[in-house]
Write an enzyme that holds these catalytic residues in place. Structure first.
Site, PDB file in Angstrom:
ATOM      1  N   HIS A   1       1.601   7.344   8.377  1.00 16.73           N
ATOM      2  CA  HIS A   1       2.526   8.105   7.546  1.00 16.73           C
ATOM      3  C   HIS A   1       2.069   9.553   7.353  1.00 16.73           C
ATOM      4  CE1 HIS A   1       5.777   5.609   6.178  1.00 16.73           C
ATOM      5  NE2 HIS A   1       5.039   4.721   5.546  1.00 16.73           N
TER       6      HIS A   1
ATOM      7  N   ALA B   1       0.837  -1.188   0.000  1.00 18.04           N
ATOM      8  CA  ALA B   1       0.000   0.000   0.000  1.00 18.04           C
ATOM      9  C   ALA B   1       0.874   1.239   0.000  1.00 18.04           C
ATOM     10  CB  ALA B   1      -0.902   0.015   1.238  1.00 18.04           C
TER      11      ALA B   1
ATOM     12  N   GLU C   1      -0.218   3.086   6.785  1.00 18.30           N
ATOM     13  CA  GLU C   1      -0.311   4.160   5.787  1.00 18.30           C
ATOM     14  C   GLU C   1      -0.945   5.408   6.386  1.00 18.30           C
ATOM     15  OE1 GLU C   1       1.574   3.427   3.534  1.00 18.30           O
ATOM     16  OE2 GLU C   1       1.482   1.238   3.502  1.00 18.30           O
TER      17      GLU C   1
HETATM   18  N1  BES Z   1       5.737   3.812   1.289  1.00 20.71           N
HETATM   19  C1  BES Z   1       5.482   2.414   1.295  1.00 20.71           C
HETATM   20  C2  BES Z   1       5.071   1.892  -0.042  1.00 20.71           C
HETATM   21  C3  BES Z   1       6.145   1.842  -1.094  1.00 20.71           C
HETATM   22  C4  BES Z   1       7.267   1.113  -0.921  1.00 20.71           C
HETATM   23  C5  BES Z   1       6.004   2.474  -2.283  1.00 20.71           C
HETATM   24  C6  BES Z   1       8.233   1.045  -1.911  1.00 20.71           C
HETATM   25  C7  BES Z   1       6.967   2.434  -3.252  1.00 20.71           C
HETATM   26  C8  BES Z   1       8.079   1.711  -3.084  1.00 20.71           C
HETATM   27  C9  BES Z   1       4.403   2.052   2.295  1.00 20.71           C
HETATM   28  O1  BES Z   1       4.214   2.932   3.322  1.00 20.71           O
HETATM   29  C10 BES Z   1       4.809   0.754   2.905  1.00 20.71           C
HETATM   30  O2  BES Z   1       5.765   0.743   3.625  1.00 20.71           O
HETATM   31  N2  BES Z   1       4.104  -0.321   2.594  1.00 20.71           N
HETATM   32  C11 BES Z   1       4.436  -1.648   3.015  1.00 20.71           C
HETATM   33  C12 BES Z   1       3.483  -2.178   4.041  1.00 20.71           C
HETATM   34  C13 BES Z   1       3.767  -1.703   5.413  1.00 20.71           C
HETATM   35  C14 BES Z   1       2.725  -2.197   6.381  1.00 20.71           C
HETATM   36  C15 BES Z   1       5.141  -2.076   5.917  1.00 20.71           C
HETATM   37  C16 BES Z   1       4.361  -2.497   1.759  1.00 20.71           C
HETATM   38  O3  BES Z   1       3.844  -2.021   0.772  1.00 20.71           O
HETATM   39  O4  BES Z   1       4.835  -3.625   1.811  1.00 20.71           O
HETATM   40 ZN    ZN Z   2       5.551   2.740   4.918  1.00 18.70          ZN
END
Ligand code: BES
Ligand code: ZN
Length: 855
Positions: free
Chosen positions: A294, A255, A291
């Protein structure tokens, strides 16, 4: 295009951009293969910068026109962007470009998924939408107009106005381009309202495709709980009039926290009892929270550059862990987090991809969204909180938000607020951000005249590019138990700062049993010789729930290793200790279910390699099977009672209490299947009225045999549901017996529903197979070839997801010469491909270096 090797970027080379952006206006005319994007951007010279070259990132864009202050200009264009002479005073840049979202299979920038338009800009996707200084330290307010005949048109911020075929959005909060988002589609909302602690009325919407209507309630509920929690625990209120979440089926990650418009992989939004498991519900709750959190730790305060990624990700993972611990069982959450940390981050830290929480260089930033940046980064914050205490932590965070709101920050800024708010010098602590590798803490002890002394030594092994390491600050939480099981020293934190140091405890009546690293107070590997009886004692008596579990886990690990290396029988002390835990009715069922889970094959391979033994994946698999059957037999009389007792009557509830009961019940079912030929599991599968039970029983059948009919029935029942079918694909690849795994996986890739361009489906099959240690590491090398072939194929359409999946090869160098040779050949075959992406090129280079390190 040039063929020159992509150049790495270095942290030490950071310089600010020559211009500030006062305002961004974007205008989208959406068309599948000819979308027009008009941008109007107000720039002004940045007084803090020396370099005034005007360079805008831009990739795969067709420039239609460009103008400065209304006069057409002809910029110089390269594959990376454009440059152009500009005035030495504020000016307005205007450009129109054309892009083709329908042809965007990399799912980065503006793309299409199931007829809907959506964006993914982190980390560097905005440059595929328009020409822009696509770097996180350039922050600006955005105003967006979308023209499109689809009914729902969304972007960041607050809605300004809308009509048939158009909508306008305004985001007043300055943000970097990676937080930009746009969505257009035929969508339906599940909605609610939330009044913030500051009195702001916020409209909440979770948007899904009409076919998925009714499956967004849990996501919405999780959002409301997250908003409330962040107000209560961190004092952070939401800051816009709407908060939109959209579920998309094709998404590279889990996400994305775009300001006011979070975009989610549909697997982390959609849930109903019939289609989602307890684990899915738990993930949805956690990721919605992550999210949302953030919004402050990432959006309001962002990163100066991508080296600082852990500033937002480590912190936000730490925050979402606190939230999950509050919503569910803190003990169970901690155990689960440590299991993931060891399975992913320790593995990474111990191999060719090891890097510090703040890396010093990268070639492709997408390759650095890693377990180290996320999970170790979160552990570092947990240690910091333990060192300064909850009040010190709260003061530091208040100062962080007050001082840095609206800024793009660094790890130095973060540590500085802790130093100021608590008076603590964090110079040595900062090594956690710069040194890679998992510290080993070696413990020996002596006891004399009532004085108990622990001798503690820390050492961090070399990692790629880093030889000698300095001692780190390690908060070691410990307690002491007397031989009768009483706690003689409650949890106390000792700070290790030297390579060697002693901890002395006086006035003890008898030699105590130490309970070390309680709550897993630091991400280290504890090395201490201890007898199985002592571990069994701690499993029975430790007051720290994490260490209670850890005692059983380490005991199981020792037993399994002896089974592999000495062909030993499973130790009776272990079986008896396990029986006592399972029988202990006062213990949380979720905890008991965790205690019944054996260490995984990869964890055992790692433990063997650590001891200098070359792991044999088949022998490990076989020993684990024997151990499970021994547990099944030894606890035979307990299973039927437990199975009956853990029934969850009444309607399905995804809460922790019922989920724990289901987990324990399914664990019992799994062991029973080893004795009854799977009869009970077949019945359980047939009677299941929720996905946890249905998939749980199916897994048991896959592991113990006799799943064919159930698999067919499952596919007939769920063939129309993508997310459920991902489970069907994934389970078969992960649980296939070693000798069949390659063939089973190959057959899955030939299945008409193997829509491999969909990241979830690809991950289910290829990622699932990679997690099948004995299958993937098949001595023939066929597993390596199968994965390599698919990585090559996917790399051509979606480099980011392909590169992530290449971590299947992270451990290749720990195996025997025959396997090593075959894995290396597979990697070299990938490396030699023409047109390989920068993402994959960097990964295979680093993975291949493992051979040179091991040699
Ligand atoms: N900012 C990230 C999503 C992201 C990661 C976008 C890499 C582009 C490149 C988001 O906040 C995130 O960390 N998502 C994780 C899930 C989270 C619960 C650790 C994911 O997408 O795995
Ligand atoms: Zn994140």
């Amino acid at each position: 295009m040039t063929d020159a090797a992509p150049q790495p970027v270095f942290l030490k080379d950071y310089t600010p951009f020559g211009f500030l952006v006062d305002q961004v206006e974007l205008n989208f005319h959406l068309q599948p293969t000819a979308t027009r994007v008009r941008a109007k951007i107000a720039f002004r010279p940045n007084p803090a910068a020396r370099d005034r070259r005007f360079f805008l990132h831009g990739e795969d864009l067709t420039l239609i026109s460009a103008a400065i202050d209304g006069s057409p200009v002809t910029p110089e264009i390269t594959p990376e962007g454009l440059s152009c002479p500009v005035p030495e005073a504020p000016f307005v840049w205007e450009a129109e470009v054309e892009i083709a979202p329908a042809e965007n299979t990399a799912l980065e920038g503006l793309y299409m998924s199931n007829g809907m338009y959506c964006t993914q800009c982190e980390a560097e996707g905005f440059r595929k939408i328009t020409f822009y200084p696509d770097r996180p330290d350039v922050m600006a307010p955005f105003r967006v107009r979308v023209d499109c005949d689809l009914p729902v048109l969304l972007s960041n911020g607050n809605p300004v106005a809308q009509g048939a075929g158009w909508a306008e959005w305004n985001d007043p909060w300055p943000k970097p381009s990676y937080l930009f988002a746009l969505v257009a589609g035929e969508l339906v909302a599940t909605s609610d309202r939330f009044t913030t602690s500051e009195g702001r009325e916020v409209a909440l919407n979770v948007w899904v495709r009409p076919a998925d209507q009714g499956k967004a309630d849990y996501a919405l509920d999780s959002l409301i709980r997250s908003m409330k929690w962040d107000e209560e625990v961190y004092g952070r209120a939401y800051d816009l009039d709407v908060f939109n979440i959209v579920a998309v089926d094709d998404f590279n990650m889990g996400a994305m926290e775009n300001k006011g418009l979070n975009v989610f992989n549909s697997r982390y939004v959609l849930a109903s009892p019939e289609t989602a498991t307890d684990r899915d519900y738990e993930n949805i709750e956690r990721i919605i929270a992550h999210e949302y959190f953030h919004n402050w730790t990432g959006d309001r305060i962002t990163c100066r550059d991508w080296f600082q990624l852990s500033l937002k990700e480590g912190l936000t993972v730490f925050r979402d862990s606190q939230f999950s611990a509050d919503m569910r069982s803190a003990a169970v959450k901690r155990i689960e987090d440590v299991m993931t940390l060891r399975a992913r981050q320790f593995r990474e830290d111990n191999g060719p991809l090891a890097h510090p929480v703040r890396p010093e260089s990268y070639t492709e930033i997408n390759n650095f969204y890693t377990a180290t940046v996320y999970e170790k980064g979160a552990e570092v914050i947990g240690m910091l909180r333990r060192l300064v205490g909850p009040e010190g932590y709260a003061r530091a965070l208040d100062l962080y938000f007050a001082r840095h709101d609206g800024q793009a920050c660094t790890i130095e800024d973060w540590l500085q607020v802790f130093e100021e708010a608590t008076g603590r010098d964090l110079t040595q602590f900062k090594r956690w951000y710069s040194q890679a590798g998992t510290p080993r803490v070696k413990v020996t002890e002596d006891f004399k005249d009532g004085t108990y002394t622990l001798h503690l030594e820390q050492k961090t092994p070399p990692t790629p590019g880093q030889g000698e390491k300095q001692p780190q600050v390690i908060p070691l939480a410990l307690g002491l138990l007397s031989p009768n099981g009483d706690e003689v020293l409650p949890t106390t934190v000792i700070e290790l700062t030297e390579a060697r140091q002693d901890a002395v405890f006086e006035g003890l009546g008898a030699k105590p049993v130490p309970s070390l690293l309680r709550g897993f107070s630091a991400p280290v590997i504890l090395e201490r010789d201890s007898a199985p009886e002592e571990r069994a004692f701690l499993l029975a008596h430790d007051t720290d729930p994490f260490n209670k579990w850890e005692a059983g886990r380490s005991l199981a690990r020792e037993v399994l290793i002896a089974m592999v290396t000495e062909d030993a029988a499973p130790a009776p002390a272990w079986l008896d200790a396990l029986a006592a835990v399972v029988r202990h009715e006062a213990l949380d069922p979720a905890f008991r279910a965790l205690a019944l889970r054996l260490p995984g094959e990869d964890e055992l391979a790692e433990a063997l390699a650590e001891r200098g033994t070359v792991p044999d994946p088949l022998a490990i698999h076989a020993a684990r099977e024997r151990a499970k059957t021994a547990v099944a037999r030894h606890l035979d009389p307990l299973w039927p009672g437990l199975y009956a007792q853990m029934d969850c009557p009444g309607p399905y509830s995804p809460g922790a209490a019922d989920a724990g009961r289901r987990a324990l019940r399914l664990a019992a079912l799994g062991y029973m299947a080893r004795l009854d030929g799977g009869a009970r599991a077949q019945a359980h599968f047939a009677a299941a009225d929720n996905m946890t039970d249905e998939i749980g029983a199916l897994s048991v059948l896959l592991e113990t045999g006799g799943a064919d009919e159930a698999l067919d029935r499952f596919a007939r029942r769920w063939g129309h549901d993508r997310l459920v079918m991902d489970k069907w694909f994934g389970l078969q690849a992960t649980l296939a017996a070693p000798e069949r795994a390659v063939a089973v996986t190959r057959a899955l890739t030939e299945h008409p529903q193997f829509t491999w361009k969909n990241p979830n489906r690809f991950r289910a099959v290829i990622g699932g197979f990679s997690a099948n240690a004995a299958g993937f590491h098949d001595a023939s090398g066929a597993g390596y070839d199968l994965v390599a072939d698919w990585l090559i194929r996917l790399d051509a359409v979606n480099p980011q997801t392909a590169a992530r999946m290449s971590t299947a090869f992270e451990t290749w160098a720990r195996y025997d010469a025959g396997r090593r040779e075959k894995a290396q050949a597979a990697l070299e075959r990938i490396a030699a491909r023409e047109g390989l992406s920068r993402d994959m090129g960097e990964m295979v280079d680093r993975l291949l270096a493992a051979g040179r390190i091991a040699a």
